[in-house]
Design a protein around this motif. Structure first.
Motif, PDB file in Angstrom:
ATOM      1  N   ALA A 447      11.246   3.289   9.700  1.00 35.13           N
ATOM      2  CA  ALA A 447      10.344   4.330   9.208  1.00 35.13           C
ATOM      3  C   ALA A 447       9.451   3.807   8.097  1.00 35.13           C
ATOM      4  O   ALA A 447       8.307   4.257   7.945  1.00 35.13           O
ATOM      5  CB  ALA A 447      11.153   5.531   8.715  1.00 35.13           C
ATOM      6  N   LEU A 448       9.944   2.860   7.302  1.00 40.30           N
ATOM      7  CA  LEU A 448       9.155   2.315   6.198  1.00 40.30           C
ATOM      8  C   LEU A 448       8.136   1.283   6.664  1.00 40.30           C
ATOM      9  O   LEU A 448       7.208   0.952   5.921  1.00 40.30           O
ATOM     10  CB  LEU A 448      10.071   1.684   5.142  1.00 40.30           C
ATOM     11  CG  LEU A 448      10.935   2.668   4.347  1.00 40.30           C
ATOM     12  CD1 LEU A 448      11.866   1.914   3.402  1.00 40.30           C
ATOM     13  CD2 LEU A 448      10.069   3.660   3.577  1.00 40.30           C
ATOM     14  N   VAL A 449       8.292   0.771   7.873  1.00 43.90           N
ATOM     15  CA  VAL A 449       7.388  -0.255   8.374  1.00 43.90           C
ATOM     16  C   VAL A 449       6.381   0.319   9.359  1.00 43.90           C
ATOM     17  O   VAL A 449       5.175   0.094   9.235  1.00 43.90           O
ATOM     18  CB  VAL A 449       8.174  -1.412   9.022  1.00 43.90           C
ATOM     19  CG1 VAL A 449       7.233  -2.445   9.619  1.00 43.90           C
ATOM     20  CG2 VAL A 449       9.101  -2.052   7.999  1.00 43.90           C
ATOM     21  N   GLN A 450       6.868   1.076  10.333  1.00 44.84           N
ATOM     22  CA  GLN A 450       5.967   1.545  11.369  1.00 44.84           C
ATOM     23  C   GLN A 450       5.938   3.061  11.512  1.00 44.84           C
ATOM     24  O   GLN A 450       5.312   3.597  12.425  1.00 44.84           O
ATOM     25  CB  GLN A 450       6.317   0.906  12.716  1.00 44.84           C
ATOM     26  CG  GLN A 450       7.721   1.214  13.226  1.00 44.84           C
ATOM     27  CD  GLN A 450       8.104   0.303  14.364  1.00 44.84           C
ATOM     28  OE1 GLN A 450       9.093  -0.413  14.276  1.00 44.84           O
ATOM     29  NE2 GLN A 450       7.344   0.306  15.449  1.00 44.84           N
ATOM     30  N   GLY A 451       6.575   3.751  10.589  1.00 50.65           N
ATOM     31  CA  GLY A 451       6.584   5.194  10.653  1.00 50.65           C
ATOM     32  C   GLY A 451       5.288   5.815  10.162  1.00 50.65           C
ATOM     33  O   GLY A 451       4.468   5.170   9.500  1.00 50.65           O
ATOM     34  N   THR A 452       5.099   7.070  10.473  1.00 49.95           N
ATOM     35  CA  THR A 452       3.958   7.823   9.949  1.00 49.95           C
ATOM     36  C   THR A 452       4.207   8.169   8.488  1.00 49.95           C
ATOM     37  O   THR A 452       5.343   8.087   7.990  1.00 49.95           O
ATOM     38  CB  THR A 452       3.769   9.136  10.739  1.00 49.95           C
ATOM     39  OG1 THR A 452       4.982   9.906  10.650  1.00 49.95           O
ATOM     40  CG2 THR A 452       3.444   8.844  12.189  1.00 49.95           C
ATOM     41  N   ILE A 453       3.146   8.543   7.795  1.00 51.47           N
ATOM     42  CA  ILE A 453       3.286   9.075   6.437  1.00 51.47           C
ATOM     43  C   ILE A 453       2.784  10.509   6.479  1.00 51.47           C
ATOM     44  O   ILE A 453       1.686  10.782   6.985  1.00 51.47           O
ATOM     45  CB  ILE A 453       2.538   8.219   5.399  1.00 51.47           C
ATOM     46  CG1 ILE A 453       2.833   8.725   3.986  1.00 51.47           C
ATOM     47  CG2 ILE A 453       1.048   8.133   5.680  1.00 51.47           C
ATOM     48  CD1 ILE A 453       2.428   7.741   2.893  1.00 51.47           C
TER      49      ILE A 453
END
Length: 527
Positions: A447-453
């Protein structure tokens, strides 16, 4: 995360080579010194090292005046020692990026020496030469970013040449196809050696107005600012034709597989994102410098994140920079407590983070006495705050006196000994331990690399947002104020806090109390 390129998954660490590690006692960092510290970087958890210029240079601007694009300055070592450094880095899983300085060369580069030798020299048009104005003065009103006119008179040939920076740094003429081919050969030279990519210096300045029109006055100029701010840089930066050059560079790198092209570009977001190109044929990452000058409050940072994320083209990969060799250090800008909060911000935002050497131990700007100033920007424009020496002081490795393990000689800039890697390495409450924990967390949570914000909100002094990827939901809360505050959240587990006092408080139920200047990461849902 295997579908992402390494530079999308990774974290980049900038090394200013003069200041990282000296191996021979001359007081200046070098390539063998960097090589001895690669294990430290691998253990820290970064994925790539970006090394500022190491090319042969008279050092008028500390290597940004290049006299030979395809070699190493003896001050830093040899080409073989660079190959050894790169080989060891690759063994440790670290990629190596070089600074590429294509806007200007040194005035001692053979190209420029030929260019200024006569008006009919074949390389005359490799640089920007113009006749004097009707009064015998400079051809137009363009100003140097180092102060004064950007035009230097050449007595021998009776013309002026243009230099956006120092007079020892004449600008190359990127409208000349021969220049483009020569600089493409430079890229290929280093790519053939195995370099993993480039950070391109002042990418947005490469092309100048073909008609050499005067820049208009800047109505917002305030006395005390750098002199070139008196003019709007309408004809000396961000010209439409520069994007063709970026496409060409990107095409060259693409021939070598997974290489990265990063552009140094100080422009508003609306102009910055154009450097990604159409459909991904521009820079992989035009550097996003917004955090370097942002007012440190939750509302401004939230607005900045939202505006940047929404402005990105569909194919674009974001990036964030917290510090570099041209700007005051984050711990000096916001204080050491908020520097911890800033570390959490940098390493949890969507996109590739770039760390500046020493920020991982909370280094602050060095104190530089008047007789110790080295930076030509300050020497030419004293008192305007352009001096970059404070953020370039040597890395603090251990508590040994007088130079904290950086050198056994006299350092080129003074060394602070108030803290060091050795002091912080086994201290669970240290800035270094925080960075290591953040980098482990980033590597282990997709989630911290390829997740949405999502859900980027400012609640008074608190900034909150979520990172989501499949069943992972991480809630990040950053208290940018100096008072404690309650923050509403769903139930979850605290994965990390900047406060060691929170240890043992692994679960939150509906709300969390943030201490003053505390940042937390909470795993929600099925994480």
């Amino acid at each position: 995360m295997s579908e992402l390129a390494w530079w999308q998954r990774g974290v980049i660490y900038q090394i200013y080579p003069r200041s990282f590690q000296d191996s021979n006692g001359d007081g200046i960092g070098d390539l063998p010194g960097i090589r001895t510290r690669l294990e430290y970087l691998a253990a820290l958890g970064v994925d790539a090292v970006w090394i500022s210029p190491i090319y042969p240079s008279p050092m008028a601007d500390f290597g940004y005046d290049v006299a030979d694009y395809c070699n190493v300055d003896p001050m830093f070592g040899t080409l073989d020692e660079f190959k050894q450094l790169m080989g060891r880095a690759h063994q440790l899983g670290l990629n190596v990026l070089l600074d590429f300085v294509p806007n200007h060369s040194s005035d001692r580069h053979p190209w420029f020496e030929e260019s200024r030798s006569s008006r009919d020299n074949p390389r005359r048009d490799w640089y920007l030469w113009r006749d004097p104005a009707s009064d015998g003065g400079p051809p137009n009103n363009w100003l140097s970013r180092m102060g004064g006119s950007a035009w230097e008179w050449d007595e021998r040939t009776g013309q002026y040449y243009y230099h956006a920076f120092l007079r020892e740094q004449p600008d190359l003429n990127w409208r000349n196809p021969q220049v483009r081919r020569a600089m493409d050969d430079v890229l290929r030279f280093w790519l053939d050696l195995g370099v993993d990519g480039f950070r391109v210096d002042v990418l947005w300045l490469l092309i100048k107005d073909a008609l050499f029109r005067d820049n208009p006055p800047n109505p917002a100029y305030r006395p005390g600012e750098p002199e070139h701010h008196r003019l709007l840089q309408r004809y000396t930066e961000d010209q439409p034709e520069v994007h063709d050059i970026v496409r060409s560079m990107r095409a060259t790198l693409r021939e070598y597989g997974e290489r990265v092209l990063i552009g140094e570009i100080y422009l508003p977001v609306a102009q910055l994102v154009k450097y990604y190109g159409a459909g991904g044929d521009g820079a992989d990452m035009p550097f996003n410098f917004q955090l370097l000058n942002a007012r440190w409050n939750a509302r401004e940072i939230a607005s900045m994140i939202q505006a940047y994320d929404s402005a990105l083209p569909e194919h674009a990969w974001p990036n964030w920079v917290l510090g570099n060799h041209d700007n005051p250090r984050v711990a000096s800008r916001v204080g050491i407590a908020q520097a911890r909060v800033a570390a959490v911000l940098l390493l949890t935002l969507r996109g590739t983070p770039t760390l500046y050497y020493g920020d991982e131990i909370g280094m602050t700007d060095g104190a530089i006495a008047l007789d110790e100033i080295q930076d030509p920007a300050e020497l030419r424009q004293p008192g305007i705050g352009q001096g970059r020496d404070p953020e370039r002081t040597p890395m603090q490795w251990d508590g040994s006196l007088p130079h904290a393990g950086f050198t056994r000689g006299r350092p080129w800039l003074p060394v602070d000994t108030t803290t060091s890697v050795r002091d912080q390495d086994n201290d669970v409450s240290s800035v270094l331990s925080l960075y290591k924990s953040l980098l482990v967390l980033r590597r282990s949570h997709a989630a911290l690399v390829q997740g949405t914000i999502e859900n980027i909100v400012a609640h008074g002094d608190v900034l909150t947002y979520e990172r989501r990827y499949r069943n992972q939901r991480l809630f990040i809360a950053l208290n940018m104020g100096d008072e404690g505050v309650d923050v509403q959240t769903q139930s979850g587990a605290v994965l990390l806090s900047t406060m060691t006092s929170r240890r043992g408080q692994a679960v939150v139920q509906g709300a969390i109390h943030l201490a003053a200047e505390e940042a937390v990461i909470v795993a929600r849902g099925n994480e």
